[in-house]
Design an enzyme around this catalytic site. Structure first.
Site, short mmCIF file in Angstrom:
data_model
loop_
_atom_site.label_atom_id
_atom_site.label_comp_id
_atom_site.label_asym_id
_atom_site.label_seq_id
_atom_site.Cartn_x
_atom_site.Cartn_y
_atom_site.Cartn_z
N GLY A 150 35.76 27.37 40.92
CA GLY A 150 36.83 26.43 41.24
C GLY A 150 37.15 26.50 42.73
N HIS A 157 47.17 27.74 43.84
CA HIS A 157 46.82 27.51 45.25
C HIS A 157 47.57 26.30 45.81
CE1 HIS A 157 43.70 30.43 46.22
NE2 HIS A 157 42.95 30.09 45.18
N CYS A 174 38.85 35.53 43.85
CA CYS A 174 39.22 34.32 44.60
C CYS A 174 38.36 34.25 45.85
CB CYS A 174 40.70 34.37 44.98
SG CYS A 174 41.25 32.92 45.89
N LEU A 175 37.85 33.07 46.15
CA LEU A 175 37.02 32.90 47.34
C LEU A 175 37.82 33.17 48.62
CD1 LEU A 175 35.05 29.72 46.21
CD2 LEU A 175 34.21 32.08 46.30
N HIS A 179 44.88 29.08 38.10
CA HIS A 179 44.60 29.71 39.40
C HIS A 179 44.58 28.66 40.51
CE1 HIS A 179 42.04 32.71 41.85
NE2 HIS A 179 41.87 31.57 42.51
N GLU A 180 43.96 27.50 40.23
CA GLU A 180 43.85 26.45 41.26
C GLU A 180 45.20 25.76 41.49
OE1 GLU A 180 41.34 26.90 42.79
OE2 GLU A 180 39.93 27.66 41.32
N GLN A 240 42.56 25.80 50.04
CA GLN A 240 41.66 26.85 50.53
C GLN A 240 40.77 26.37 51.68
OE1 GLN A 240 40.37 27.73 46.29
NE2 GLN A 240 40.11 29.73 47.23
O1 GNR Z 1 35.13 31.66 41.64
C1 GNR Z 1 36.21 32.00 41.12
N1 GNR Z 1 36.19 32.78 40.02
C2 GNR Z 1 37.32 33.05 39.26
C3 GNR Z 1 37.22 34.07 38.30
C4 GNR Z 1 38.29 34.38 37.50
C5 GNR Z 1 39.47 33.67 37.64
C6 GNR Z 1 39.59 32.67 38.60
C7 GNR Z 1 38.52 32.35 39.40
S1 GNR Z 1 38.65 31.07 40.57
C8 GNR Z 1 37.48 31.60 41.77
C9 GNR Z 1 37.29 30.55 42.85
C10 GNR Z 1 38.58 30.37 43.62
O2 GNR Z 1 38.98 31.14 44.44
N2 GNR Z 1 39.30 29.33 43.31
O3 GNR Z 1 40.48 29.13 43.91
NI NI Z 2 41.22 31.11 44.44
#
Ligand code: GNR
Ligand code: NI
Length: 167
Positions: free
Chosen positions: A46, A137, A91-92, A133-134, A51
């Site tokens: 995601g 952000h 998270c990236l 999670h997104e 980001q």
């Molecule tokens: O790549 C991602 N893997 C992930 C694994 C577990 C829970 C959430 C994520 S999202 C993350 C990519 C990211 O940072 N999205 O904002």
């Molecule tokens: Ni993230």
């Protein structure tokens, strides 16, 4: 298409609250394309526009094994949440850090697709985690801010050390 640079926690720009998209213009379509390319290349499941330092309510997600099911969520809102699950998140924007976060097990999201059509998505498991999670952000929140303050301090120290090594 272009790969976009990803902001790293604790960059203060990750705290900005994203604004709704009023019109699905060419610039929004280009953003979605570039975000998808950036997510697949990372690789991640995601990516939120926040980001890549674009403060609009745009998310791309692909939790499929085959990486061929791109979901584009514009102006997403959770209209129902239920249950709970604990998932090891990454998270990236916080490379190399993984920790357990409690989230709803199931969410119902409403959003606009790239054609501007309203959609409803009923998700559970990893997809539900990713949507939450997104959306975090877009609200200026990174998953580490859901951990204890002690863990946040340790994570900041670890990231600062990594940054010194790479510098
Ligand atoms: O790549 C991602 N893997 C992930 C694994 C577990 C829970 C959430 C994520 S999202 C993350 C990519 C990211 O940072 N999205 O904002
Ligand atoms: Ni993230």
């Amino acid at each position: 298409m272009a790969l976009l640079p990803i902001l790293r926690f604790p960059d203060p720009r990750l705290k900005r609250v994203a604004a709704p998209v009023n019109e699905i213009s060419d610039s929004v379509r280009r953003l979605v394309c570039d975000m998808a390319e950036t997510m697949y290349e990372a690789p991640g499941i995601g990516l939120a526009a926040t980001q890549v330092n674009v403060h609009k309510r745009v998310i791309v997600i692909d939790t499929s094994e085959t990486k061929d099911r791109l979901l584009v969520l514009i102006n997403p809102v959770l209209v129902d949440v239920s249950g709970s699950q604990v998932c090891e998140e990454g998270c990236l924007s916080v490379p190399g850090i993984y920790d357990k976060v409690e989230r709803a097990e199931r969410v119902v999201a409403r959003y606009l697709d790239l054609d501007g059509n309203g959609q409803t998505l009923d998700a559970e498991g990893l997809l539900a985690v990713c949507i939450q999670h997104e959306i975090d952000h877009l609200e200026g929140k990174v998953f580490v801010e859901r951990l204890s303050l002690l863990k946040q301090t340790r994570i900041k120290a670890k990231l600062a050390k990594q940054a010194r090594i790479t510098a």
